[in-house]
Scaffold this active site. Structure first.
Site: not given
Length: 73
Positions: A9-11, A36
């Site tokens: 998942k970001c970041p 993502d």
């Protein structure tokens, strides 16, 4: 260079890119594999912020994208 950030998942994809972009020669392209949805918009935004070039984003057959970034400095 290819950075495999699939499933992250970001970041995290951006952090992985920031940590490794200086490993490629100037003007070379790094491909970030990410699934993502935030990465699809956040990586090009990071490129604008950091003065690197977002070359293109390509859909992957299994889902997600290969986001290509050219190192400018």
């Amino acid at each position: 260079m290819t950075i495999d950030a699939l499933g992250r998942k970001c970041p995290i994809p951006i952090i992985m890119l920031a940590e490794r972009i200086n490993e490629v020669p100037m003007r070379d392209v790094v491909a970030v594999l990410a699934d993502d949805p935030a990465a699809f918009t956040d990586i090009p935004a990071w490129c604008r912020l950091k003065s690197h070039e977002h070359v293109a984003s390509y859909e992957l057959p299994q889902g997600g994208w290969s986001i290509h970034v050219r190192r400018n400095y």
